[in-house]
Write a protein that holds these residues in place. Structure first.
Motif, PDB file in Angstrom:
ATOM      1  N   THR A 271      -6.945  -1.714  10.607  1.00 15.82           N
ATOM      2  CA  THR A 271      -7.636  -1.760   9.315  1.00 15.82           C
ATOM      3  C   THR A 271      -6.945  -0.957   8.225  1.00 15.82           C
ATOM      4  O   THR A 271      -6.596  -1.501   7.162  1.00 15.82           O
ATOM      5  N   PHE A 272      -6.745   0.326   8.445  1.00 13.95           N
ATOM      6  CA  PHE A 272      -6.217   1.146   7.344  1.00 13.95           C
ATOM      7  C   PHE A 272      -4.756   0.860   7.004  1.00 13.95           C
ATOM      8  O   PHE A 272      -4.370   1.005   5.835  1.00 13.95           O
ATOM      9  N   PRO A 273      -3.903   0.415   7.945  1.00 10.67           N
ATOM     10  CA  PRO A 273      -2.558   0.014   7.508  1.00 10.67           C
ATOM     11  C   PRO A 273      -2.576  -1.194   6.568  1.00 10.67           C
ATOM     12  O   PRO A 273      -1.783  -1.258   5.620  1.00 10.67           O
ATOM     13  N   LEU A 274      -3.461  -2.167   6.840  1.00 10.79           N
ATOM     14  CA  LEU A 274      -3.567  -3.319   5.950  1.00 10.79           C
ATOM     15  C   LEU A 274      -4.009  -2.900   4.559  1.00 10.79           C
ATOM     16  O   LEU A 274      -3.490  -3.399   3.543  1.00 10.79           O
ATOM     17  N   ALA A 275      -4.968  -1.984   4.491  1.00  8.74           N
ATOM     18  CA  ALA A 275      -5.434  -1.492   3.195  1.00  8.74           C
ATOM     19  C   ALA A 275      -4.337  -0.692   2.491  1.00  8.74           C
ATOM     20  O   ALA A 275      -4.137  -0.822   1.275  1.00  8.74           O
ATOM     21  N   ALA A 276      -3.617   0.134   3.251  1.00  8.83           N
ATOM     22  CA  ALA A 276      -2.549   0.943   2.662  1.00  8.83           C
ATOM     23  C   ALA A 276      -1.452   0.061   2.087  1.00  8.83           C
ATOM     24  O   ALA A 276      -0.909   0.338   1.008  1.00  8.83           O
ATOM     25  N   PHE A 277      -1.115  -1.014   2.798  1.00 11.87           N
ATOM     26  CA  PHE A 277      -0.071  -1.912   2.309  1.00 11.87           C
ATOM     27  C   PHE A 277      -0.479  -2.551   0.980  1.00 11.87           C
ATOM     28  O   PHE A 277       0.335  -2.641   0.054  1.00 11.87           O
ATOM     29  N   ALA A 278      -1.720  -2.997   0.875  1.00 17.79           N
ATOM     30  CA  ALA A 278      -2.190  -3.600  -0.370  1.00 17.79           C
ATOM     31  C   ALA A 278      -2.092  -2.604  -1.513  1.00 17.79           C
ATOM     32  O   ALA A 278      -1.637  -2.949  -2.628  1.00 17.79           O
ATOM     33  N   ASN A 279      -2.497  -1.374  -1.261  1.00 22.12           N
ATOM     34  CA  ASN A 279      -2.409  -0.347  -2.303  1.00 22.12           C
ATOM     35  C   ASN A 279      -0.967  -0.082  -2.712  1.00 22.12           C
ATOM     36  O   ASN A 279      -0.683   0.160  -3.889  1.00 22.12           O
ATOM     37  N   MET A 280      -0.041  -0.107  -1.734  1.00 22.25           N
ATOM     38  CA  MET A 280       1.365   0.091  -2.080  1.00 22.25           C
ATOM     39  C   MET A 280       1.883  -1.037  -2.949  1.00 22.25           C
ATOM     40  O   MET A 280       2.653  -0.814  -3.897  1.00 22.25           O
ATOM     41  N   MET A 281       1.486  -2.277  -2.655  1.00 18.83           N
ATOM     42  CA  MET A 281       1.940  -3.402  -3.465  1.00 18.83           C
ATOM     43  C   MET A 281       1.466  -3.261  -4.903  1.00 18.83           C
ATOM     44  O   MET A 281       2.213  -3.534  -5.845  1.00 18.83           O
ATOM     45  N   PHE A 282       0.240  -2.804  -5.090  1.00 18.48           N
ATOM     46  CA  PHE A 282      -0.279  -2.652  -6.449  1.00 18.48           C
ATOM     47  C   PHE A 282       0.364  -1.465  -7.159  1.00 18.48           C
ATOM     48  O   PHE A 282       0.550  -1.487  -8.383  1.00 18.48           O
ATOM     49  N   ALA A 283       0.726  -0.423  -6.397  1.00 19.32           N
ATOM     50  CA  ALA A 283       1.467   0.692  -6.995  1.00 19.32           C
ATOM     51  C   ALA A 283       2.853   0.230  -7.426  1.00 19.32           C
ATOM     52  O   ALA A 283       3.315   0.543  -8.529  1.00 19.32           O
ATOM     53  N   ALA A 284       3.531  -0.541  -6.558  1.00 17.43           N
ATOM     54  CA  ALA A 284       4.864  -1.065  -6.903  1.00 17.43           C
ATOM     55  C   ALA A 284       4.789  -2.040  -8.057  1.00 17.43           C
ATOM     56  O   ALA A 284       5.743  -2.166  -8.839  1.00 17.43           O
ATOM     57  N   ALA A 285       3.657  -2.739  -8.186  1.00 16.94           N
ATOM     58  CA  ALA A 285       3.493  -3.712  -9.270  1.00 16.94           C
ATOM     59  C   ALA A 285       3.467  -3.034 -10.634  1.00 16.94           C
ATOM     60  O   ALA A 285       3.743  -3.680 -11.650  1.00 16.94           O
ATOM     61  N   THR A 286       3.149  -1.739 -10.685  1.00 21.59           N
ATOM     62  CA  THR A 286       3.204  -1.023 -11.958  1.00 21.59           C
ATOM     63  C   THR A 286       4.650  -0.786 -12.389  1.00 21.59           C
ATOM     64  O   THR A 286       4.910  -0.497 -13.565  1.00 21.59           O
ATOM     65  N   LEU A 287       5.588  -0.914 -11.447  1.00 16.75           N
ATOM     66  CA  LEU A 287       7.010  -0.756 -11.744  1.00 16.75           C
ATOM     67  C   LEU A 287       7.692  -2.107 -11.923  1.00 16.75           C
ATOM     68  O   LEU A 287       8.485  -2.302 -12.850  1.00 16.75           O
ATOM     69  N   THR A 288       7.400  -3.034 -11.025  1.00 16.83           N
ATOM     70  CA  THR A 288       7.954  -4.388 -11.054  1.00 16.83           C
ATOM     71  C   THR A 288       6.837  -5.368 -10.705  1.00 16.83           C
ATOM     72  O   THR A 288       6.552  -5.581  -9.520  1.00 16.83           O
ATOM     73  N   PRO A 289       6.191  -5.949 -11.712  1.00 17.28           N
ATOM     74  CA  PRO A 289       5.029  -6.808 -11.446  1.00 17.28           C
ATOM     75  C   PRO A 289       5.307  -7.952 -10.480  1.00 17.28           C
ATOM     76  O   PRO A 289       4.484  -8.269  -9.626  1.00 17.28           O
ATOM     77  N   VAL A 290       6.468  -8.601 -10.623  1.00 18.04           N
ATOM     78  CA  VAL A 290       6.812  -9.723  -9.752  1.00 18.04           C
ATOM     79  C   VAL A 290       7.893  -9.239  -8.786  1.00 18.04           C
ATOM     80  O   VAL A 290       8.890  -8.667  -9.216  1.00 18.04           O
ATOM     81  N   PRO A 291       7.721  -9.426  -7.479  1.00 18.16           N
ATOM     82  CA  PRO A 291       6.704 -10.233  -6.798  1.00 18.16           C
ATOM     83  C   PRO A 291       5.546  -9.436  -6.207  1.00 18.16           C
ATOM     84  O   PRO A 291       4.683 -10.000  -5.556  1.00 18.16           O
ATOM     85  N   PHE A 292       5.546  -8.093  -6.435  1.00 20.68           N
ATOM     86  CA  PHE A 292       4.599  -7.242  -5.714  1.00 20.68           C
ATOM     87  C   PHE A 292       3.142  -7.539  -6.057  1.00 20.68           C
ATOM     88  O   PHE A 292       2.266  -7.420  -5.215  1.00 20.68           O
ATOM     89  N   ARG A 293       2.890  -7.915  -7.294  1.00 18.70           N
ATOM     90  CA  ARG A 293       1.512  -8.234  -7.670  1.00 18.70           C
ATOM     91  C   ARG A 293       1.011  -9.455  -6.910  1.00 18.70           C
ATOM     92  O   ARG A 293      -0.141  -9.489  -6.458  1.00 18.70           O
ATOM     93  N   ILE A 294       1.886 -10.440  -6.736  1.00 16.00           N
ATOM     94  CA  ILE A 294       1.496 -11.656  -6.008  1.00 16.00           C
ATOM     95  C   ILE A 294       1.289 -11.365  -4.529  1.00 16.00           C
ATOM     96  O   ILE A 294       0.282 -11.753  -3.924  1.00 16.00           O
ATOM     97  N   VAL A 295       2.255 -10.660  -3.941  1.00 13.47           N
ATOM     98  CA  VAL A 295       2.153 -10.320  -2.520  1.00 13.47           C
ATOM     99  C   VAL A 295       0.912  -9.468  -2.264  1.00 13.47           C
ATOM    100  O   VAL A 295       0.161  -9.692  -1.306  1.00 13.47           O
ATOM    101  N   GLY A 296       0.684  -8.499  -3.143  1.00 14.24           N
ATOM    102  CA  GLY A 296      -0.479  -7.640  -2.981  1.00 14.24           C
ATOM    103  C   GLY A 296      -1.788  -8.393  -3.074  1.00 14.24           C
ATOM    104  O   GLY A 296      -2.713  -8.156  -2.288  1.00 14.24           O
ATOM    105  N   GLY A 297      -1.875  -9.319  -4.022  1.00 14.91           N
ATOM    106  CA  GLY A 297      -3.104 -10.093  -4.174  1.00 14.91           C
ATOM    107  C   GLY A 297      -3.395 -10.968  -2.964  1.00 14.91           C
ATOM    108  O   GLY A 297      -4.533 -11.022  -2.480  1.00 14.91           O
TER     109      GLY A 297
END
Length: 332
Positions: A271-297
């Motif tokens: 459970t918590f690794p899946l949640a942590a990964f999503a949070n990392m994608m959204f953090a990375a999306a603040t630096l490079t929106p594509v593709p991290f925002r899509i992957v995170g969503g």
């Protein structure tokens, strides 16, 4: 003259009377995953246009209450016999669960930041103390226990690398120096656990019941990416993000291997690794929106279904009074 009714003896290993007397530490990893999920939905609203803000706040409110209830039931168990914590630390589910209970405090502090800086600071400090106490008690248990107990497992991340969760609230509260210190000190520990775990895996296969624990490795990886973003280590943040994407693909390819064993409380490690990964994608999306925002969503939608399913099943086992015996948790 009627025969008096026969009083049957209490069955051996019967569940103790009182819900709080058998609170198993294994309830905390899935709650940790739920809290991380709530933070992921909050962060999704910040980087994905049109994502509703209320989902994250609603989830964080509900899961915070669940966390506080779980803490209350475990503290009630400890109040009756404080030595019960040492008994729980003798077994792997107990060590992982108690460390996750302290780690979840950091997520609770992060949830409180927008509402009360003072409350968030208090919870953050208490969580730092709690994790330190748990880590020291685990080291003591390793010293007094058999050699097999000292074998490195992915659950060590929860006990000795869990401090990396603190910057999620510490940075917004202005404690950047503390966050940089925690990043620098926990990264070598995590690296050592990764390396030793890889060497052990190369020598011997992991039994099916313990394979869900392998998913824990992706949690600190994700958290280092998040914290690197928060403290301004841009290059490191993007490196962790791409390594995390690669690691997730590897785990998805090996999902049948990881889930070969029957469902158990150890599935909370997913459970918590899946949640942590999503949070990392959204953090990375603040630096490079594509593709991290899509992957995170996309990952967040899938993670929500998986995390809620696993957590609800473990909570049901707990409510039926069977989780304590299934995980060999101490009772009072």
């Amino acid at each position: 003259m009627s025969t008096p009714p026969r009083i049957m003896p209490k069955p051996f290993n019967a569940a103790p009377q009182g819900f709080w007397r058998a609170t198993p530490p294994a309830i905390f990893p899935p709650i940790m995953g739920l809290m991380g999920l709530g933070l992921a939905w909050r962060n999704a609203a910040r980087v994905i246009p049109g994502a509703p803000v209320w989902i994250g706040e609603m989830l964080l409110g509900a899961f915070s209450l669940l966390y506080l209830f779980a803490l209350l039931t475990y503290f009630a168990k400890m109040a009756r016999r404080p030595s019960v914590i040492a008994e729980d630390l003798r077994i792997l589910p107990g060590r992982a669960g108690l460390a996750a209970g302290a780690d979840t405090g950091f997520l609770f502090a992060a949830a409180l930041v927008p509402y009360s800086a003072g409350a968030a600071k208090t919870v953050l400090v208490l969580s730092l103390i709690a994790l330190t106490v748990v880590a020291l008690l685990i080291i003591r248990s390793f010293t007094l226990g058999p050699a097999e107990q000292r074998r490195v497992t992915p659950a060590w991340h929860l006990s000795f690398v869990g401090y990396i969760l603190a910057p999620l609230s510490a940075v917004p509260l202005g404690w950047v120096g503390l966050s940089q210190f925690l990043f620098a000190t926990t990264l070598p520990i995590a690296a050592a656990i990764w390396i030793i775990s890889a060497m052990q895996f190369a020598k011997a296969d992991v039994p099916p019941p313990l394979r869900p624990l392998l998913a824990i490795h992706i949690a600190p990886l994700s958290l280092f990416g998040i914290v690197a973003t928060l403290v301004g280590y841009t290059t490191l943040a993007l490196a962790f993000a791409w390594i995390g994407v690669t690691a997730l693909i590897v785990y998805l390819v090996g999902v049948r291997y990881l889930t070969k064993g029957d469902f158990s409380a150890l599935w909370g490690a997913f459970t918590f690794p899946l949640a942590a990964f999503a949070n990392m994608m959204f953090a990375a999306a603040t630096l490079t929106p594509v593709p991290f925002r899509i992957v995170g969503g996309l990952e967040l939608v899938a993670a929500t279904l998986v995390i809620v399913y696993i957590a609800s099943k473990i909570m049901q086992i707990w409510m039926r009074g069977k989780l304590s015996k299934a995980t060999n948790a101490a009772t009072v």
